[in-house]
Design an enzyme around this catalytic site. Structure first.
Site, PDB file in Angstrom:
ATOM      1  N   HIS A  12     -66.085 -97.202  -1.805  1.00 24.61           N
ATOM      2  CA  HIS A  12     -65.283 -97.105  -3.020  1.00 24.61           C
ATOM      3  C   HIS A  12     -64.496 -95.798  -3.078  1.00 24.61           C
ATOM      4  O   HIS A  12     -63.290 -95.783  -3.354  1.00 24.61           O
ATOM      5  CB  HIS A  12     -66.206 -97.237  -4.230  1.00 24.61           C
ATOM      6  CG  HIS A  12     -65.513 -97.296  -5.547  1.00 24.61           C
ATOM      7  ND1 HIS A  12     -65.250 -96.176  -6.309  1.00 24.61           N
ATOM      8  CD2 HIS A  12     -65.032 -98.341  -6.253  1.00 24.61           C
ATOM      9  CE1 HIS A  12     -64.644 -96.525  -7.420  1.00 24.61           C
ATOM     10  NE2 HIS A  12     -64.496 -97.842  -7.414  1.00 24.61           N
ATOM     11  N   SER A  60     -60.660 -99.032 -11.311  1.00 30.36           N
ATOM     12  CA  SER A  60     -60.925 -98.005 -10.303  1.00 30.36           C
ATOM     13  C   SER A  60     -59.754 -97.832  -9.361  1.00 30.36           C
ATOM     14  O   SER A  60     -59.553 -96.758  -8.801  1.00 30.36           O
ATOM     15  CB  SER A  60     -62.155 -98.384  -9.463  1.00 30.36           C
ATOM     16  OG  SER A  60     -63.338 -98.035 -10.095  1.00 30.36           O
ATOM     17  N   ASP A  65     -66.925 -89.588  -6.988  1.00 26.61           N
ATOM     18  CA  ASP A  65     -67.098 -90.992  -6.615  1.00 26.61           C
ATOM     19  C   ASP A  65     -68.268 -91.142  -5.637  1.00 26.61           C
ATOM     20  O   ASP A  65     -69.265 -90.442  -5.756  1.00 26.61           O
ATOM     21  CB  ASP A  65     -65.781 -91.498  -6.004  1.00 26.61           C
ATOM     22  CG  ASP A  65     -65.516 -92.960  -6.295  1.00 26.61           C
ATOM     23  OD1 ASP A  65     -66.236 -93.797  -5.733  1.00 26.61           O
ATOM     24  OD2 ASP A  65     -64.598 -93.272  -7.072  1.00 26.61           O
TER      25      ASP A  65
END
Length: 412
Positions: A198, A358, A167
């Site tokens: 994120h 996600s 990520d």
């Protein structure tokens, strides 16, 4: 690449064939990187033959540089090599049209794929109980009915399992990780930090002490996306290769066997044969992979690595057990997991609420780590175990899509 920003879905089609090596072209909406390609070898090509091929490539490039006029822009040539499980050998780099034509005519080459931008995908035992959970997804995973506020889980909590989060990185100093997160490898820049947020959010759902499903799991940051949440497909594959080697005991990682490792990929882009083949190599090595289905409200067959059948592809559900309006769907979706308005960790010690597949995928990655900690068999077969444990709950899941919502088997 989580699914926060919209990943651009495209289907790769054969552009041309020279001596059996296909040059693939990206679809009309792909954000291709000029003159960047991924070159994939035929499966039967050995390590020795691969080495000989790259030597041929270097010699060919050197001859071209010597002949090049001063006004021509020199290409960087080969930049990275990949070898996953003895079945996927490839390299990526910057090549001009003439060099790509030469490469495509080489007998060792299976296909050539343009490199492109990939983005995040955000838009019954003695149980421990966590009351008044900070994120509804935790309670939903351990209850057969919606609306609960308690997370029930076994105290083993994924201890002894390592989760690789591919990520934007992880804020490893966030207090909710309690020292269980560490940096693995950075493939995108020279900043070993999560400047996007994120990856930290995803890791928090996998294994945060307060916000995670597997509260004892070890977490490893594999950074393949930058501060904007984007990166190249070739860079992502390089991160996948590194994580597979570590998880298989080939590096100095904490996972000593592939069966004690899980991976999460909350990212995606257009359908990529190279990305899917790399993901399959990881699955074939006995490593469980949870992958976000994508946020385009379309069939997941158009996104990678979500379209690879051997991974566990995850769609996003809402708090009232509906399909999230952004979530991809289709026969390649294995399960649904909470993905709308999920609260988890944010770099700097705070929290954030995000939506996307996600956010759904790390629920499944965390559940996978939790089940391995309970003694379940790891590897790609763990996805079948998760599907068997799941219950039919999702209303209007999408055409040809499962209605299965994940469940940790708490008996509640």
């Amino acid at each position: 690449m989580g699914f926060i920003t919209k990943a651009i879905p495209i289907v790769l089609a054969a552009l041309s064939t020279v001596n059996g090596a296909k040059i693939l072209e990206a679809g009309p909406h792909a954000e291709t990187i000029p003159n960047k390609y991924i070159v994939v070898m035929k499966r039967e090509v050995s390590d020795e033959a691969f080495s000989a091929h790259t030597t041929w490539l270097s010699q060919n490039l050197n001859r071209r540089v010597m002949r090049r006029s001063g006004s021509s822009k020199a290409m960087a040539g080969m930049q990275d090599k990949y070898s996953l499980g003895g079945i996927f050998r490839a390299y990526s780099g910057e090549f001009d049209d003439a060099m790509i034509k030469d490469i495509s005519s080489h007998d060792d080459v299976d296909y050539i794929e343009p490199d492109f931008v990939v983005r995040t995908s955000t838009n019954g035992t003695n149980l421990t109980r966590q009351d008044n959970v900070p994120s509804w997804g935790l309670a939903r995973v351990s209850s057969k009915k919606a609306g609960g506020t308690t997370y029930y889980y076994d105290s083993s909590a994924g201890k002894g399992v390592t989760a690789y989060v591919i990520d934007t990185g992880i804020d490893i100093n966030h207090e909710d990780f309690r020292g269980r997160a560490k940096w693995g490898k950075n493939f995108v820049d020279d900043m070993d930090e999560d400047c996007n947020g994120h990856g930290t959010h995803v890791a928090g759902t996998v294994g945060g002490t307060k916000y995670g499903l597997a509260k004892g799991v070890s977490l490893v940051a594999v950074k393949v996306l930058d501060c904007e949440g984007s990166g190249s497909n070739s860079g992502v594959i390089k991160g996948m290769e590194w994580a597979m080697r570590e998880a298989s005991g080939g590096g100095n990682g904490t996972a000593k066997a592939a069966g004690k490792a899980v991976m999460n990929m909350s990212l995606g882009g257009t359908r990529s044969q190279a990305s899917n083949q790399a993901a399959k190599a990881i699955s074939d090595a006995g490593i469980f992979m949870a992958v976000a289905a994508g946020n385009e409200n379309m069939d997941a067959q158009h996104s990678s690595p979500a379209s690879e059948p051997s991974v566990c592809t995850v769609a996003a559900s809402t708090e009232d057990d509906g399909k999230a309006d952004f979530s991809n769907y289709g026969q390649l979706v294995d399960v649904y997991a909470p993905g709308k308005d999920i609260t988890s960790l944010k770099p700097g010690g705070s929290t954030d609420t995000l939506s996307g597949t996600s956010m759904a995928s790390p629920h499944v990655c965390g559940l996978g780590a939790y089940l391995i900690g309970l003694g379940k068999q790891g590897g790609p077969g763990l996805c079948d175990t998760i599907k068997e444990m799941a219950h039919d709950a999702i209303q209007r899941p999408g055409e040809g899509t499962t209605s299965k919502l994940i469940y940790n088997g708490s008996g509640k």
